[in-house]
Scaffold this motif. Structure first.
Motif, mmCIF file in Angstrom:
data_model
loop_
_atom_site.group_PDB
_atom_site.id
_atom_site.type_symbol
_atom_site.label_atom_id
_atom_site.label_comp_id
_atom_site.label_asym_id
_atom_site.label_seq_id
_atom_site.Cartn_x
_atom_site.Cartn_y
_atom_site.Cartn_z
ATOM 1 N N ARG A 133 0.826 -1.202 0.000
ATOM 2 C CA ARG A 133 0.000 0.000 0.000
ATOM 3 C C ARG A 133 0.862 1.255 0.000
ATOM 4 O O ARG A 133 0.551 2.236 -0.671
ATOM 5 N N LEU A 134 1.958 1.207 0.739
ATOM 6 C CA LEU A 134 2.851 2.366 0.781
ATOM 7 C C LEU A 134 3.526 2.600 -0.575
ATOM 8 O O LEU A 134 3.783 3.747 -0.953
ATOM 9 N N ARG A 135 3.812 1.527 -1.302
ATOM 10 C CA ARG A 135 4.380 1.693 -2.646
ATOM 11 C C ARG A 135 3.414 2.487 -3.527
ATOM 12 O O ARG A 135 3.813 3.378 -4.277
ATOM 13 N N HIS A 136 2.134 2.151 -3.433
ATOM 14 C CA HIS A 136 1.136 2.851 -4.231
ATOM 15 C C HIS A 136 0.960 4.288 -3.738
ATOM 16 O O HIS A 136 0.735 5.208 -4.540
ATOM 17 N N THR A 137 1.048 4.486 -2.445
ATOM 18 C CA THR A 137 0.935 5.842 -1.890
ATOM 19 C C THR A 137 2.081 6.707 -2.382
ATOM 20 O O THR A 137 1.893 7.880 -2.735
ATOM 21 N N ALA A 138 3.287 6.142 -2.413
ATOM 22 C CA ALA A 138 4.447 6.878 -2.918
ATOM 23 C C ALA A 138 4.219 7.298 -4.362
ATOM 24 O O ALA A 138 4.527 8.429 -4.760
ATOM 25 N N LYS A 139 3.662 6.397 -5.155
ATOM 26 C CA LYS A 139 3.370 6.722 -6.555
ATOM 27 C C LYS A 139 2.370 7.863 -6.634
ATOM 28 O O LYS A 139 2.529 8.809 -7.419
ATOM 29 N N VAL B 277 6.572 10.673 -4.965
ATOM 30 C CA VAL B 277 7.883 10.566 -4.331
ATOM 31 C C VAL B 277 8.594 9.338 -4.896
ATOM 32 O O VAL B 277 7.968 8.309 -5.153
ATOM 33 N N ASP B 278 9.885 9.443 -5.081
ATOM 34 C CA ASP B 278 10.670 8.417 -5.773
ATOM 35 C C ASP B 278 11.237 7.430 -4.772
ATOM 36 O O ASP B 278 12.261 7.681 -4.138
ATOM 37 N N TRP B 279 10.568 6.284 -4.630
ATOM 38 C CA TRP B 279 11.026 5.216 -3.739
ATOM 39 C C TRP B 279 11.600 4.107 -4.626
ATOM 40 O O TRP B 279 10.846 3.355 -5.231
ATOM 41 N N ASP C 230 9.717 18.898 2.634
ATOM 42 C CA ASP C 230 9.069 18.735 1.337
ATOM 43 C C ASP C 230 7.634 18.246 1.585
ATOM 44 O O ASP C 230 7.438 17.186 2.183
ATOM 45 N N PRO C 231 6.605 18.986 1.131
ATOM 46 C CA PRO C 231 5.221 18.605 1.454
ATOM 47 C C PRO C 231 4.855 17.189 1.023
ATOM 48 O O PRO C 231 4.176 16.469 1.762
ATOM 49 N N LYS C 232 5.322 16.759 -0.172
ATOM 50 C CA LYS C 232 4.989 15.414 -0.635
ATOM 51 C C LYS C 232 5.664 14.358 0.223
ATOM 52 O O LYS C 232 5.056 13.338 0.589
ATOM 53 N N GLN C 233 6.937 14.574 0.560
ATOM 54 C CA GLN C 233 7.634 13.618 1.416
ATOM 55 C C GLN C 233 7.061 13.637 2.832
ATOM 56 O O GLN C 233 7.003 12.602 3.506
ATOM 57 N N ALA C 234 6.636 14.812 3.278
ATOM 58 C CA ALA C 234 6.002 14.904 4.596
ATOM 59 C C ALA C 234 4.723 14.079 4.629
ATOM 60 O O ALA C 234 4.448 13.360 5.600
ATOM 61 N N PHE D 258 4.095 11.503 2.817
ATOM 62 C CA PHE D 258 4.458 10.082 2.781
ATOM 63 C C PHE D 258 4.959 9.623 4.151
ATOM 64 O O PHE D 258 4.682 8.493 4.568
ATOM 65 N N MET D 259 5.683 10.466 4.863
ATOM 66 C CA MET D 259 6.122 10.120 6.211
ATOM 67 C C MET D 259 4.924 9.857 7.113
ATOM 68 O O MET D 259 4.924 8.930 7.934
ATOM 69 N N LEU D 260 3.889 10.667 6.956
ATOM 70 C CA LEU D 260 2.678 10.462 7.739
ATOM 71 C C LEU D 260 2.001 9.152 7.358
ATOM 72 O O LEU D 260 1.492 8.416 8.215
#
Length: 460
Positions: free
Chosen positions: A265-271, A275-277, A294-298, A300-302
């Motif tokens: 699920r996190l892989r799809h969220t990154a997409k 964000v480049d995982w 970085d708002p997008k990385q922030a 994803f951290m959440l």
């Protein structure tokens, strides 16, 4: 994030509804307030005088419930962290009205327009808080941090301390902090890297009041000063956990790792968030590269924080090593007794074992009961915070009904497809028929209902 204009006061109504729905405690009963007032006048009689040492606090500027003050000194190649923790147990009688109310509450609950404290303000923001000015009773943990960042509890004592400066995360100057503040944090971070710890503190998603009925849904990233301050608590809590395990007692914070489904699920969220995982990089390794500014990385951290199993409390069990996967270590909660019930008992146990005394019976009896009490309190706090963000999302999107948004399906379960909007840190649901996890999906906002805190999307 865009500001939320709320001319109908939907947030005010919604926050009141949240308090009612989740039974957020309001004011304290009269007998609790009376007992707290009497306790606030209790003079410390079992404390040594450490007012000649320069302790400082480091918190958000508006904070008045100050749990921790610290001083740092060198001892050869080692650093000694003197961590003064509010001596809440000195003011709270076991079985008394204040204690009973704290067991009912479990934790302090925070909302955008205020908080429901664990203890009455006369204690949590007065006599027990390590505020500047007058001396305060505390428990000082002395933690030795060697050059590799390994920690050990060297001692614990009840003491009178004086807060020389109430420093704020966003304005503290290096000259106001102990000279080795940054060095200690670097040592702890280096030790974490060697252990492979995945402790990356995401920014908090919060609803910020702007005045005149306007709010902002925003990420509050941790400042560098705040991150360094968190290292002090980590050092103390790890050292305390080791000392308690050595004496076959204690209460520990434990957490497992995200399962395979959560990782997918996190892989799809990154997409979705852009964000480049890298496919070959593990979550732990990638998490340590994220930038909370970085708002997008922030966002994803959440998402990572929400993806893993919830942390829990576990009393000492013979033959079982308590483990916190994000810390890659044994870990205890002892440094926020004004805000968490369990910390008061961990502080008392540590004070006893560090001085060769038996742990008080009231403490050993509390340890098996606290996991259930804290789980209930943590769950309510999390539900309240999630509800506040849901409310803000609906207020923010209200009026945008009919508009289309790009999203990615992060996973599918019995309730449908979970989607992550690409342009906003919003997670929602949509009809799952004919879609797959990882699929790009254009959705249309059908309704945004602040009164029900509900977003409805349809496939566009």
């Amino acid at each position: 994030m865009r500001a939320i204009v709320d001319p109908t006061n939907a947030l005010d109504r919604g926050l009141a509804a949240i308090r009612q729905q989740f039974q957020v405690p309001g004011s304290f009963p009269p007998d609790v307030l009376a007992a707290a007032e009497a306790a606030a006048r209790r003079p410390p009689t079992e404390h040594v005088d450490r007012t000649d040492e320069r302790f400082v606090t480091l918190d958000p500027a508006s904070s008045t419930d100050l749990d921790q003050a610290f001083a740092i000194e060198r001892s050869g190649n080692d650093l000694l962290l003197h961590y003064a923790i509010a001596d809440v147990a000195w003011f709270v009688d076991d079985g008394g009205p204040v204690d009973a109310e704290a067991w009912r509450r479990g934790t302090t609950i925070y909302l955008p327009d205020g908080k429901a404290g664990l203890y009455p303000p006369i204690l949590s923001e007065g006599a027990a808080s390590l505020l500047p000015g007058g001396p305060r009773p505390a428990v000082i943990f002395t933690v030795r941090v060697d050059s590799d960042g390994e920690v050990r509890l060297d001692g614990a004592e009840r003491a009178i301390v004086r807060n020389a400066a109430k420093l704020a995360y966003d304005s503290a100057e290096p000259a106001e902090l102990p000279p080795d503040f940054g060095e200690l944090a670097q040592r702890i971070a280096a030790a974490e890297a060697r252990r492979g710890a995945a402790r990356v503190d995401p920014p908090e998603q919060e609803v910020v009041p702007l005045g005149e009925g306007r709010y902002e849904l925003a990420f509050r990233p941790m400042t560098r000063c705040e991150q360094s301050n968190a290292a002090l608590s980590l050092a103390a809590n790890m050292a305390i956990a080791d000392a308690l395990i050595e004496h076959h007692t204690g209460l520990f914070r434990v957490m497992g790792e995200p399962d395979k489904r959560a990782i997918r699920r996190l892989r799809h969220t990154a997409k979705a968030l852009g964000v480049d995982w890298p496919q070959q990089m593990t979550l732990d390794a990638y998490e340590r590269t994220l930038d909370h500014r970085d708002p997008k990385q922030a966002a994803f951290m959440l998402a990572i924080r929400r993806a893993g199993p919830p942390a829990a409390y576990m009393p000492f069990t013979e033959g079982v090593k308590p483990w916190h996967s994000a810390m890659a270590a044994s870990y205890a909660h002892a440094t926020a007794p004004l805000r968490r019930l369990a910390d008061r008992y961990v502080v008392q146990a540590t004070l006893a074992v560090a001085n060769g005394r038996a742990v008080p019976e009231t403490v050993t009896q509390a340890f098996p009961k606290l996991p259930q009490v804290m789980a209930r309190a943590d769950a309510r706090s999390a539900q309240v915070q999630r509800a506040a963000v849901d409310l803000a999302e609906t207020v923010m999107l209200h009026g945008h009904e009919g508009e289309s948004f790009s999203s990615v399906v992060t996973d599918i379960d019995e309730r449908g497809a979970r989607i992550q909007l690409c342009s906003r840190p919003v997670v929602a649901r949509v009809d799952a028929q004919g879609v797959q996890a990882g699929e790009d999906l254009q959705v249309r906002l059908v309704s945004a209902d602040p009164d029900r805190r509900e977003l409805r999307f349809a496939r566009a």
